[in-house]
Design a protein around this motif. Structure first.
Motif, PDB file in Angstrom:
ATOM      1  N   ALA A  59      56.777  31.049  38.157  1.00 58.88           N
ATOM      2  CA  ALA A  59      56.887  32.503  38.057  1.00 58.88           C
ATOM      3  C   ALA A  59      55.745  33.197  38.805  1.00 58.88           C
ATOM      4  O   ALA A  59      55.961  34.229  39.475  1.00 58.88           O
ATOM      5  CB  ALA A  59      56.900  32.919  36.589  1.00 58.88           C
ATOM      6  N   ASP A  60      54.546  32.668  38.726  1.00 65.82           N
ATOM      7  CA  ASP A  60      53.411  33.262  39.445  1.00 65.82           C
ATOM      8  C   ASP A  60      53.613  33.198  40.953  1.00 65.82           C
ATOM      9  O   ASP A  60      53.242  34.135  41.675  1.00 65.82           O
ATOM     10  CB  ASP A  60      52.119  32.553  39.052  1.00 65.82           C
ATOM     11  CG  ASP A  60      51.724  32.830  37.607  1.00 65.82           C
ATOM     12  OD1 ASP A  60      52.228  33.812  37.043  1.00 65.82           O
ATOM     13  OD2 ASP A  60      50.924  32.040  37.057  1.00 65.82           O
ATOM     14  N   ARG A  61      54.195  32.110  41.437  1.00 63.13           N
ATOM     15  CA  ARG A  61      54.443  32.011  42.876  1.00 63.13           C
ATOM     16  C   ARG A  61      55.465  33.039  43.333  1.00 63.13           C
ATOM     17  O   ARG A  61      55.306  33.677  44.390  1.00 63.13           O
ATOM     18  CB  ARG A  61      54.933  30.601  43.217  1.00 63.13           C
ATOM     19  CG  ARG A  61      53.931  29.484  42.955  1.00 63.13           C
ATOM     20  CD  ARG A  61      52.738  29.600  43.899  1.00 63.13           C
ATOM     21  NE  ARG A  61      53.126  29.480  45.269  1.00 63.13           N
ATOM     22  CZ  ARG A  61      53.172  28.328  45.953  1.00 63.13           C
ATOM     23  NH1 ARG A  61      52.839  27.200  45.334  1.00 63.13           N
ATOM     24  NH2 ARG A  61      53.515  28.303  47.216  1.00 63.13           N
ATOM     25  N   PHE A  62      56.519  33.238  42.537  1.00 65.21           N
ATOM     26  CA  PHE A  62      57.514  34.248  42.881  1.00 65.21           C
ATOM     27  C   PHE A  62      56.911  35.653  42.844  1.00 65.21           C
ATOM     28  O   PHE A  62      57.192  36.493  43.702  1.00 65.21           O
ATOM     29  CB  PHE A  62      58.699  34.172  41.915  1.00 65.21           C
ATOM     30  CG  PHE A  62      59.635  33.034  42.196  1.00 65.21           C
ATOM     31  CD1 PHE A  62      59.852  32.584  43.477  1.00 65.21           C
ATOM     32  CD2 PHE A  62      60.307  32.406  41.164  1.00 65.21           C
ATOM     33  CE1 PHE A  62      60.715  31.528  43.746  1.00 65.21           C
ATOM     34  CE2 PHE A  62      61.176  31.356  41.407  1.00 65.21           C
ATOM     35  CZ  PHE A  62      61.384  30.921  42.706  1.00 65.21           C
ATOM     36  N   LEU A  63      56.097  35.896  41.820  1.00 63.35           N
ATOM     37  CA  LEU A  63      55.499  37.221  41.672  1.00 63.35           C
ATOM     38  C   LEU A  63      54.531  37.516  42.815  1.00 63.35           C
ATOM     39  O   LEU A  63      54.433  38.653  43.303  1.00 63.35           O
ATOM     40  CB  LEU A  63      54.784  37.322  40.332  1.00 63.35           C
ATOM     41  CG  LEU A  63      54.368  38.714  39.870  1.00 63.35           C
ATOM     42  CD1 LEU A  63      55.587  39.617  39.723  1.00 63.35           C
ATOM     43  CD2 LEU A  63      53.617  38.626  38.551  1.00 63.35           C
ATOM     44  N   THR A  64      53.811  36.500  43.276  1.00 64.13           N
ATOM     45  CA  THR A  64      52.880  36.697  44.389  1.00 64.13           C
ATOM     46  C   THR A  64      53.621  36.934  45.699  1.00 64.13           C
ATOM     47  O   THR A  64      53.187  37.736  46.537  1.00 64.13           O
ATOM     48  CB  THR A  64      51.965  35.463  44.521  1.00 64.13           C
ATOM     49  OG1 THR A  64      51.277  35.257  43.279  1.00 64.13           O
ATOM     50  CG2 THR A  64      50.963  35.654  45.631  1.00 64.13           C
ATOM     51  N   ALA A  65      54.748  36.254  45.894  1.00 60.04           N
ATOM     52  CA  ALA A  65      55.492  36.376  47.145  1.00 60.04           C
ATOM     53  C   ALA A  65      56.411  37.592  47.176  1.00 60.04           C
ATOM     54  O   ALA A  65      56.896  37.967  48.252  1.00 60.04           O
ATOM     55  CB  ALA A  65      56.320  35.113  47.383  1.00 60.04           C
ATOM     56  N   ALA A  66      56.671  38.228  46.024  1.00 59.20           N
ATOM     57  CA  ALA A  66      57.634  39.330  45.973  1.00 59.20           C
ATOM     58  C   ALA A  66      57.248  40.506  46.871  1.00 59.20           C
ATOM     59  O   ALA A  66      58.108  41.045  47.589  1.00 59.20           O
ATOM     60  CB  ALA A  66      57.818  39.793  44.523  1.00 59.20           C
ATOM     61  N   PRO A  67      55.978  40.987  46.894  1.00 60.08           N
ATOM     62  CA  PRO A  67      55.663  42.150  47.745  1.00 60.08           C
ATOM     63  C   PRO A  67      55.858  41.883  49.238  1.00 60.08           C
ATOM     64  O   PRO A  67      56.034  42.838  50.008  1.00 60.08           O
ATOM     65  CB  PRO A  67      54.183  42.430  47.420  1.00 60.08           C
ATOM     66  CG  PRO A  67      53.971  41.831  46.068  1.00 60.08           C
ATOM     67  CD  PRO A  67      54.837  40.616  46.043  1.00 60.08           C
TER      68      PRO A  67
END
Length: 308
Positions: A202-210
């Protein structure tokens, strides 16, 4: 639906005592006969020594428990292990050292001026060197077992067997049976269930989202992160880690060849498999020594991990 889809699934009866030793006489193995024969000879020797001073009934009362214990030791089993081997392992554990440390040399006793007691008459025992069966791991992922040979590790995935048609199930079973019949060296299949930690993913997705090229993609990524957080909070997720260990006494080259053959054979059963290199083999063995550690699902196949 074709006629092949209507075929009944293959069924095979696998005996539970496949490793049972050969029976020599009276339905007993050689080991069992030796235990009973030695006990009988010892009882006979004791009887010949005390026959003139001990009444037969008295000797019989003392001999029956000994004979019964020997019979139980010979034919009994505990957790799939013969009772004599189980008792021997229990004695070794009882009298063996409790603290083992990685050391190449024997542990040197502490000097006399160092206190090595926890109290009156309570002497602290010295630790003993930890002797692991593996001597080292090569860059190719081969485990050196010394006199026991060399082992290669293969990471395998699972197959949705219940979702296949009967014809497809028969094909998978036949392919797996061909691999089993082709084995000429020891093979061990280890299956471990581990808890999955979704926070890393989840942290990887959240970091890559922007950095996504469209706002709708960023919104979808954030929604997926919320879904993963909700899923991790409501359920205890498990991940199956399957490892196939192929051992050979013919050298490292043959062990590597057998590991590659295992990957090809499992591929015929539609089971994705991969030979572990040195780094992955070390990581797989390290996780097996810490079964409570949660598994991190990798962000992408290039990150490595257990879901390859």
């Amino acid at each position: 639906m074709s006629r092949r889809d209507d075929e009944a699934p293959l069924r095979a009866r696998v005996p539970a005592d496949i490793d049972r030793p050969d029976r020599i006489a009276f339905g007993l193995s050689g080991r069992q006969l030796v235990i009973l024969a030695v006990t009988g000879l010892l009882l006979y020797a004791v009887w010949t020594a005390v026959a003139t001073v001990v009444h037969p009934l008295v000797f019989l009362v003392g001999a029956v428990p000994v004979a019964a214990a020997a019979f139980l030791l010979a034919v009994g089993r505990r957790d799939g292990v013969s009772l004599d081997a189980w008792v021997l392992a229990a004695l070794r554990h009882r009298h063996g050292p409790r603290r083992l440390v990685p050391a190449d040399r024997p542990i040197i006793p502490a000097p006399a001026w160092v206190s090595t007691t926890g109290g009156p008459g309570d002497r602290i025992p010295l630790p003993a060197p930890l002797r692991l069966p593996a001597r080292g791991i090569t860059g190719d992922g081969l485990i050196d077992l010394g006199a026991d040979g060399t082992t290669g590790l293969v990471a395998a995935s699972t197959v949705a067997f219940g979702l296949r048609t009967p014809a497809e199930q028969n094909g998978l079973v036949a392919g797996f049976a061909r691999w089993l019949h082709s084995l000429d060296s020891p093979v061990q299949i280890g299956v471990r269930a581990q808890r999955v930690d979704l926070t890393y993913l989840a942290d990887r997705f959240l970091t890559a989202a922007p950095g996504l090229p469209h706002p709708a993609l960023e919104e979808a990524a954030r929604a997926h992160v919320a879904f993963l957080a909700d899923l991790a909070g409501q359920r205890e997720l498990l991940h199956r880690q399957i490892t196939v260990a192929v051992r050979s006494r013919r050298g490292a080259h043959y062990a590597a060849h057998k590991a590659a053959e295992t990957v090809r054979a499992l591929g015929g059963c539609e089971v994705p498999a991969l030979v572990l290199d040195g780094r992955d083999a070390v990581a797989r063995l390290a996780t097996s020594l810490d079964p409570t550690a949660p598994t991190r699902i990798p962000y992408a196949p290039s990150d490595g991990g257990d879901d390859r």
